[in-house]
Design an enzyme around this catalytic site. Structure first.
Site, PDB file in Angstrom:
ATOM      1  NE  ARG A 184     -39.240 -16.328  -5.463  1.00 35.33           N
ATOM      2  CZ  ARG A 184     -39.203 -15.235  -6.212  1.00 35.33           C
ATOM      3  NH1 ARG A 184     -39.300 -15.334  -7.530  1.00 35.33           N
ATOM      4  NH2 ARG A 184     -39.064 -14.042  -5.671  1.00 35.33           N
ATOM      5  CD  GLU A 201     -28.150  -8.870  -8.961  1.00 36.71           C
ATOM      6  OE1 GLU A 201     -29.346  -8.573  -8.784  1.00 36.71           O
ATOM      7  OE2 GLU A 201     -27.561  -9.773  -8.319  1.00 36.71           O
ATOM      8  N   GLY A 255     -35.081 -20.196   0.573  1.00 41.11           N
ATOM      9  CA  GLY A 255     -34.984 -21.071   1.732  1.00 41.11           C
ATOM     10  C   GLY A 255     -35.309 -22.513   1.415  1.00 41.11           C
ATOM     11  CG  LEU A 305     -39.328 -23.870   4.750  1.00 39.74           C
ATOM     12  CD1 LEU A 305     -40.144 -25.127   4.990  1.00 39.74           C
ATOM     13  CD2 LEU A 305     -37.838 -24.198   4.667  1.00 39.74           C
ATOM     14  CE  LYS A 356     -26.897 -11.418  -2.105  1.00 40.07           C
ATOM     15  NZ  LYS A 356     -28.107 -10.658  -2.354  1.00 40.07           N
ATOM     16  CG  ASN A 396     -30.608  -9.811   0.212  1.00 38.07           C
ATOM     17  OD1 ASN A 396     -29.554 -10.409   0.396  1.00 38.07           O
ATOM     18  ND2 ASN A 396     -31.312  -9.961  -0.885  1.00 38.07           N
ATOM     19  CG  HIS A 423     -23.310  -9.539  -4.963  1.00 38.81           C
ATOM     20  ND1 HIS A 423     -24.672  -9.680  -5.182  1.00 38.81           N
ATOM     21  CD2 HIS A 423     -22.715 -10.540  -5.649  1.00 38.81           C
ATOM     22  CE1 HIS A 423     -24.882 -10.718  -5.968  1.00 38.81           C
ATOM     23  NE2 HIS A 423     -23.715 -11.252  -6.271  1.00 38.81           N
ATOM     24  CG  ASN A 424     -27.898  -7.676  -4.175  1.00 35.02           C
ATOM     25  OD1 ASN A 424     -27.106  -8.609  -4.284  1.00 35.02           O
ATOM     26  ND2 ASN A 424     -29.137  -7.854  -3.785  1.00 35.02           N
TER      27      ASN A 424
END
Length: 302
Positions: free
Chosen positions: A10, A181, A12, A8, A174, A96, A177-178
């Site tokens: 940021r 970015e 999650g 949990l 992903k 990630n 994608h990064n």
């Protein structure tokens, strides 16, 4: 649907909030207790303070989503969960993770009869409000079983997410994608530095960022975020010029090398992050010394 969320942080925590507000039931487990109690009080999450509590609250077949940092903590958590899960249960890795680790891990988990899904998740701290972009890898029929969860987390039921291929494909997409970015961020940073440096024009870089947000071919969410940062402090006085990297840029560059694919922009943007961490570069010192040796150029003394 009812799902267990392990981690949990940021991302999650906000994913749990979005699921709860979307009508799902969530059992939340985290290493530290305060965030569990906070979401229980705020949103009505079902608390779990250990793995046994988590699994006992979930109907069979269970769905458990692990949202932890990539690396040892994800590896260890998944290993421990699999010992208690049953054939037919579904385990989602939302970290990630390096896609080669994901492929290895998927084979190991699937051998126990537990289904494995890898989900590359993008959205950051804005995901609660805007929804999360999700790139999902795994067996198509298994992914279909968690479609209601993905549809709630996504920006729209049929947009912003999709199954992109078999195990590892979600984390591979992903990763790329990064890497993209990194290059986009570096381009924006360099452009705004040029604007900031043209002192004779006294340019208002915040004003320019707002102009570019409408109708410009460079308009983007990253530009919107740049505008938000510049609105608080156009000179960014309180920010140290030190840029971290999460590892995905490195993996993207390594993949480019492995495939013999030229990726100079992504590679250079990664190296620029390394450069930002050097307060006293030996290479820069040697460059200055070389200029002095062959041309007699001035050296600035420390």
């Amino acid at each position: 649907m009812k799902i267990g969320m392990v981690g949990l942080g940021r991302m999650g925590a906000n994913m749990v909030r979005r699921l709860l507000r979307g009508g799902h039931q969530v059992v939340g487990l985290n290493r530290s207790r305060p965030i569990i109690d906070e979401i229980v009080k705020e949103e009505g999450m079902i608390p779990a303070y250990d793995t046994e509590m988590l699994l006992a609250e979930l109907p069979v077949p269970r769905i458990v989503w692990v949202m932890l940092p990539a690396g040892d903590v994800t590896e260890t958590t998944i290993e421990n969960l699999v010992k208690s899960l049953s054939p037919g249960d579904i385990l989602v890795d939302g970290a990630n993770s390096y896609y080669r680790d994901t492929i290895r891990r998927a084979k190991k988990v699937e051998a126990t009869g537990v289904h494995y899904i890898d989900a590359g998740v993008s959205g950051g701290v804005w995901g609660l409000q805007e929804g999360y972009s999700m790139m999902v890898g795994g067996d198509a029929e298994v992914v279909m079983q968690i479609n209601p969860i993905l549809e709630t987390l996504a920006p729209g039921k049929d947009s912003g997410w999709g199954r992109v291929g078999p195990h590892g494909a979600g984390h591979f997409v992903k990763m790329v994608h990064n890497g993209i970015e990194y290059g986009m961020m570096e381009s924006l940073a360099e452009g705004f530095e040029l604007l900031q440096g043209k002192k004779e024009f006294a340019l208002d870089v915040h004003q320019i960022s707002k102009i570019w947000q409408q109708g410009s071919v460079v308009r983007s969410w990253l530009l919107d975020l740049a505008e938000a940062a510049l609105s608080e402090d156009a000179e960014l006085k309180d920010i140290k010029a030190w840029v971290a990297d999460s590892g995905e840029g490195r993996w993207t560059v390594q993949e480019a090398i492995d495939q013999d694919v030229p990726a100079p922009i992504i590679t250079l943007s990664l190296f620029r992050r390394f450069e930002s961490r050097q307060t006293d570069s030996f290479a820069a010192k040697l460059l200055a010394a070389l200029r002095n040796q062959f041309g007699g150029h001035e050296i600035k003394k420390a």
